[in-house]
Design a protein around this motif. Structure first.
Motif, PDB file in Angstrom:
ATOM      1  N   THR A 195       0.831  -1.214   0.000  1.00  0.00           N
ATOM      2  CA  THR A 195       0.000   0.000   0.000  1.00  0.00           C
ATOM      3  C   THR A 195       0.861   1.258   0.000  1.00  0.00           C
ATOM      4  O   THR A 195       0.597   2.205  -0.747  1.00  0.00           O
ATOM      5  CB  THR A 195      -0.932  -0.003   1.228  1.00  0.00           C
ATOM      6  OG1 THR A 195      -1.602  -1.254   1.276  1.00  0.00           O
ATOM      7  CG2 THR A 195      -1.942   1.113   1.132  1.00  0.00           C
ATOM      8  N   LEU A 196       1.902   1.251   0.834  1.00  0.00           N
ATOM      9  CA  LEU A 196       2.737   2.459   0.936  1.00  0.00           C
ATOM     10  C   LEU A 196       3.647   2.652  -0.276  1.00  0.00           C
ATOM     11  O   LEU A 196       4.247   3.704  -0.435  1.00  0.00           O
ATOM     12  CB  LEU A 196       3.587   2.416   2.207  1.00  0.00           C
ATOM     13  CG  LEU A 196       2.835   2.594   3.528  1.00  0.00           C
ATOM     14  CD1 LEU A 196       3.793   2.449   4.700  1.00  0.00           C
ATOM     15  CD2 LEU A 196       2.171   3.963   3.593  1.00  0.00           C
ATOM     16  N   SER A 197       3.753   1.639  -1.115  1.00  0.00           N
ATOM     17  CA  SER A 197       4.649   1.799  -2.276  1.00  0.00           C
ATOM     18  C   SER A 197       3.914   2.344  -3.490  1.00  0.00           C
ATOM     19  O   SER A 197       4.519   2.561  -4.536  1.00  0.00           O
ATOM     20  CB  SER A 197       5.287   0.450  -2.633  1.00  0.00           C
ATOM     21  OG  SER A 197       4.314  -0.418  -3.156  1.00  0.00           O
ATOM     22  N   THR A 244      -9.560  -0.119  -1.307  1.00  0.00           N
ATOM     23  CA  THR A 244      -8.473  -1.086  -1.470  1.00  0.00           C
ATOM     24  C   THR A 244      -7.902  -1.476  -0.111  1.00  0.00           C
ATOM     25  O   THR A 244      -7.600  -2.640   0.141  1.00  0.00           O
ATOM     26  CB  THR A 244      -7.358  -0.490  -2.357  1.00  0.00           C
ATOM     27  OG1 THR A 244      -7.957   0.043  -3.515  1.00  0.00           O
ATOM     28  CG2 THR A 244      -6.344  -1.542  -2.751  1.00  0.00           C
ATOM     29  N   MET A 245      -7.761  -0.491   0.765  1.00  0.00           N
ATOM     30  CA  MET A 245      -7.200  -0.784   2.083  1.00  0.00           C
ATOM     31  C   MET A 245      -8.120  -1.698   2.882  1.00  0.00           C
ATOM     32  O   MET A 245      -7.670  -2.664   3.489  1.00  0.00           O
ATOM     33  CB  MET A 245      -7.001   0.512   2.866  1.00  0.00           C
ATOM     34  CG  MET A 245      -5.783   1.291   2.423  1.00  0.00           C
ATOM     35  SD  MET A 245      -5.654   2.800   3.394  1.00  0.00           S
ATOM     36  CE  MET A 245      -4.414   3.663   2.438  1.00  0.00           C
ATOM     37  N   ILE A 246      -9.407  -1.392   2.884  1.00  0.00           N
ATOM     38  CA  ILE A 246     -10.322  -2.144   3.749  1.00  0.00           C
ATOM     39  C   ILE A 246     -10.747  -3.467   3.105  1.00  0.00           C
ATOM     40  O   ILE A 246     -10.504  -4.532   3.641  1.00  0.00           O
ATOM     41  CB  ILE A 246     -11.559  -1.288   4.098  1.00  0.00           C
ATOM     42  CG1 ILE A 246     -11.084  -0.054   4.884  1.00  0.00           C
ATOM     43  CG2 ILE A 246     -12.567  -2.084   4.919  1.00  0.00           C
ATOM     44  CD1 ILE A 246     -12.092   1.051   4.964  1.00  0.00           C
ATOM     45  N   LEU A 247     -11.339  -3.367   1.900  1.00  0.00           N
ATOM     46  CA  LEU A 247     -11.817  -4.599   1.253  1.00  0.00           C
ATOM     47  C   LEU A 247     -10.661  -5.410   0.666  1.00  0.00           C
ATOM     48  O   LEU A 247     -10.820  -6.591   0.382  1.00  0.00           O
ATOM     49  CB  LEU A 247     -12.831  -4.263   0.157  1.00  0.00           C
ATOM     50  CG  LEU A 247     -14.053  -3.458   0.602  1.00  0.00           C
ATOM     51  CD1 LEU A 247     -15.044  -3.321  -0.545  1.00  0.00           C
ATOM     52  CD2 LEU A 247     -14.733  -4.095   1.802  1.00  0.00           C
ATOM     53  N   GLY A 248      -9.526  -4.783   0.474  1.00  0.00           N
ATOM     54  CA  GLY A 248      -8.378  -5.491  -0.089  1.00  0.00           C
ATOM     55  C   GLY A 248      -7.625  -6.291   0.954  1.00  0.00           C
ATOM     56  O   GLY A 248      -6.750  -7.073   0.624  1.00  0.00           O
ATOM     57  N   GLY A 249      -7.934  -6.040   2.216  1.00  0.00           N
ATOM     58  CA  GLY A 249      -7.300  -6.828   3.267  1.00  0.00           C
ATOM     59  C   GLY A 249      -6.004  -6.252   3.805  1.00  0.00           C
ATOM     60  O   GLY A 249      -5.150  -6.983   4.298  1.00  0.00           O
ATOM     61  N   MET A 250      -5.848  -4.924   3.740  1.00  0.00           N
ATOM     62  CA  MET A 250      -4.617  -4.355   4.261  1.00  0.00           C
ATOM     63  C   MET A 250      -4.559  -4.444   5.784  1.00  0.00           C
ATOM     64  O   MET A 250      -3.527  -4.713   6.370  1.00  0.00           O
ATOM     65  CB  MET A 250      -4.466  -2.886   3.835  1.00  0.00           C
ATOM     66  CG  MET A 250      -3.160  -2.286   4.301  1.00  0.00           C
ATOM     67  SD  MET A 250      -3.085  -0.503   4.081  1.00  0.00           S
ATOM     68  CE  MET A 250      -3.936   0.063   5.532  1.00  0.00           C
ATOM     69  N   LEU A 251      -5.697  -4.222   6.430  1.00  0.00           N
ATOM     70  CA  LEU A 251      -5.716  -4.206   7.896  1.00  0.00           C
ATOM     71  C   LEU A 251      -5.946  -5.588   8.496  1.00  0.00           C
ATOM     72  O   LEU A 251      -5.326  -5.952   9.478  1.00  0.00           O
ATOM     73  CB  LEU A 251      -6.789  -3.234   8.400  1.00  0.00           C
ATOM     74  CG  LEU A 251      -6.594  -1.778   7.979  1.00  0.00           C
ATOM     75  CD1 LEU A 251      -7.823  -0.955   8.319  1.00  0.00           C
ATOM     76  CD2 LEU A 251      -5.367  -1.194   8.667  1.00  0.00           C
ATOM     77  N   ILE A 252      -6.885  -6.327   7.930  1.00  0.00           N
ATOM     78  CA  ILE A 252      -7.167  -7.688   8.418  1.00  0.00           C
ATOM     79  C   ILE A 252      -7.297  -8.633   7.223  1.00  0.00           C
ATOM     80  O   ILE A 252      -7.884  -8.272   6.202  1.00  0.00           O
ATOM     81  CB  ILE A 252      -8.512  -7.786   9.222  1.00  0.00           C
ATOM     82  CG1 ILE A 252      -9.346  -6.518   8.997  1.00  0.00           C
ATOM     83  CG2 ILE A 252      -8.298  -8.113  10.654  1.00  0.00           C
ATOM     84  CD1 ILE A 252     -10.697  -6.598   9.665  1.00  0.00           C
ATOM     85  N   PRO A 253      -6.748  -9.843   7.372  1.00  0.00           N
ATOM     86  CA  PRO A 253      -6.880 -10.807   6.280  1.00  0.00           C
ATOM     87  C   PRO A 253      -8.347 -11.157   6.034  1.00  0.00           C
ATOM     88  O   PRO A 253      -9.175 -11.066   6.945  1.00  0.00           O
ATOM     89  CB  PRO A 253      -6.094 -12.027   6.761  1.00  0.00           C
ATOM     90  CG  PRO A 253      -5.703 -11.773   8.168  1.00  0.00           C
ATOM     91  CD  PRO A 253      -5.943 -10.340   8.492  1.00  0.00           C
TER      92      PRO A 253
END
Lengths: 265, 333
Positions: free
Chosen positions: A74-76, A186-195
């Protein structure tokens, strides 16, 4: 042949150019360190409270390594949409069109070059931090290869989505709202925070089918739990999503080119 | 000589939408109206006009970025908007306010990238690059990051970069904007040299009269989408205004000068600046009157500054009637 020579060099030059942003790299690395530390504390509490060894099939070590990868991905992300938006608004798109290059492909390769540098730096420092916090992740050479193979199409897919948002500048006053929406989804539904495994069971098939998870969750999950079948499935999903979005971008871009005149004329 | 650029009744209109919702109206705006001209190979042309006159639109059509509404254009035999990528290999373009050099990398890297973009043969590229480095004096900063270069150095590198693939036509859009006097002169000299010695066709837009005078031989003025003047730069200067500026210094206070066709631009003590309309009165007659007005210490006759000429042409507005007037004026002059 000349096609590859041309565009791969664009990628190389872009990668080289991005090595110059050293201050940028340092600030991102600091941020990554803080984020990973907070996640570790949060997950430690969660694992302790639920008194289980694994959550969603992951141990706490795997969980932190999973997060290291999702955060690094995400950060890249380079500022694609903003750059395209700027090219459209300032009219520099016109100056790009004077050269024998395809503008979308030119942007694709500059983005890939930039992203490669940024991702490599993030994941290197992130790994170091994760290693200090929870120890090494047991991963085989094959597992590592599977992970690496899951990345390129994830980056390409993310590029086209961003490019499409940037093209919105032809019609919209401001594309930053769209971009914010996209990146948060992308962050939420993409699974950045939780698998994905920790989402409600009913949502999981939907989330898997959506393209967001194949950019973030997919590669990260393959690093902690490598599986050839999952890789094949992931690459197929990435490939399908790319084909669909590229077709759409093609239509939008062609329509947009007819509007080039509106800006900077 | 073969034409490098040929425009035949090129026409471009835009649809401008105004207002919102149900009150939204559409208006047709003519950006370029039936523009025709031919530029032979190797000529240097200044294409000028006030902001919004249709310059950029014309350049965009000539480089294939825009489709015209009607009319035809050929650049080196290509129809730009139909054969944009083919044409791109044969033309170069420098936009003064937009850089093609990579900001964080030295110019050397951009050169190498362009060599691949234009599919240049490796040996041919190195030879060409070294020659450009020498002629543009780039060697001292070729390996310095572009962000550390002065604007003058950067523009030299920009133009050299745009010549790497041996273009036959070079489009320069405001190339000297923001440059200091020395850097400006250097750049003009370089462009002129390439035009005269290497036969490069130069198509220049600029708001700087100095650029026009030192680079171009021919000037095409566009206003409100129409060509209002197309002539040699020297002819425009000499004939168009049909006036001369006479500066006189007297040893004593001069007598008042009051004759038709002569306007006093400035009068301060012993000095006098007059504008003479040579179509009303011949310059010799004015000089005779001046000599009688008092003992003359010094006298100079000048053409009005080019800037003034251009401003005058711009202020004339557009329309075919103007073009006809102009033709008449030029014929009688």
């Amino acid at each position: 042949m000349t096609f590859w020579r041309k565009y791969s060099f664009v990628g190389l030059i872009s990668a080289r150019s991005n090595l110059a942003y050293f201050g940028d790299v340092v600030s991102r690395v600091l941020f990554l360190g803080v984020v990973l530390y907070i996640f570790l504390r949060l997950w430690k509490v969660t694992y302790a409270e639920t008194a289980v060894q694994t959550l969603g099939g992951l141990t706490i070590t795997q969980m932190l390594w999973y997060l290291t990868v999702t955060e690094s991905i995400t950060l890249s992300a380079p500022r694609v949409a903003q750059v395209v938006d700027e090219d459209v608004r300032t009219g520099s798109l016109a100056t790009q069109l004077v050269r024998p290059l395809s503008y979308p492909l030119y942007r694709l390769w500059t983005t890939l070059g930039e992203r490669l540098v940024r991702f490599f730096m993030n994941v290197s420092v992130g790994s170091l931090i994760a290693w200090i916090l929870v120890g090494a992740l047991p991963v085989s050479a094959v597992g590592l290869l599977i992970f690496v193979l899951a990345l390129p199409l994830a980056f390409v897919l993310d590029f086209w989505a961003n490019f499409l948002i940037g093209l919105g500048a032809f019609w919209l006053e401001d594309t930053s709202g769209l971009l914010l929406l996209y990146s948060r989804i992308t962050m939420i539904l993409g699974g950045m925070l939780i698998p994905l495994e920790l989402f409600p069971r009913a949502m999981q098939p939907v989330l898997r089918a959506l393209p967001f998870s194949s950019m973030v969750y997919g590669p990260a999950h393959l690093l902690v739990l490598p599986s050839l079948n999952e890789l094949i499935e992931l690459v197929l999903r990435q490939g399908t999503a790319i084909v669909v979005i590229v077709l759409f971008v093609g239509i939008v871009y062609r329509t947009a080119l007819r509007r080039v005149y509106a800006n900077g004329g | 000589m073969k034409p490098a650029v040929k425009l035949a009744s090129l026409h471009k209109t835009f649809i401008l939408k105004q207002g919102k919702g149900f009150r939204r109206t559409q208006a047709e705006v003519v950006a370029v109206a039936d523009v025709s001209f031919v530029i032979p190979e190797g000529q240097s042309v200044a294409f000028i006009g006030p902001n919004g006159a249709g310059k950029s639109t014309t350049i965009k059509m000539l480089t294939g970025i825009l489709h015209p509404t009607a009319g035809e254009a050929h650049v080196l035999g290509f129809t730009p908007w139909r054969e944009r990528s083919k044409l791109a290999y044969h033309i170069g373009a420098v936009f003064g306010q937009r850089s093609q050099l990579w900001y964080h990398l030295p110019p050397r890297d951009t050169f190498e990238l362009l060599a691949r973009v234009y599919n240049l043969d490796k040996r041919d590229y190195v030879k060409r690059r070294d020659m450009l480095i020498e002629r543009f004096g780039l060697s001292s900063f070729l390996s310095t990051q572009v962000r550390k270069l002065s604007l003058g150095q950067r523009m030299r590198a920009e133009i050299a970069a745009s010549l790497l693939h041996r273009p036959k036509v070079l489009f320069l859009d405001e190339p000297t904007i923001g440059l200091d006097v020395v850097a400006r002169q250097e750049l003009r000299d370089l462009v002129r040299e390439w035009n005269r010695e290497d036969g490069l066709t130069v198509f220049l837009t600029s708001h700087d009269a100095g650029d026009i005078e030192s680079v171009a031989r021919r000037v095409i003025v566009i206003n409100h989408g129409r060509v209002v003047l197309d002539d040699k730069v020297s002819t425009m200067r000499r004939q168009y205004l049909g006036s001369k500026v006479l500066s006189v210094k007297f040893n004593e206070l001069p007598a008042r000068i009051d004759i038709s066709g002569v306007a006093v631009l400035k009068a301060s003590g012993y000095a006098l600046k007059l504008e003479v309309d040579t179509q009303v009165i011949a310059i010799e007659k004015v000089i005779n009157v001046v000599l009688k007005a008092g003992p003359v210490a010094d006298i100079t006759i000048e053409d009005p500054p080019l800037e003034e000429v251009i401003a005058h042409i711009y202020s004339q507005g557009a329309g075919s009637s103007f073009a006809a007037d102009l033709e008449e004026e030029l014929n009688t002059a």
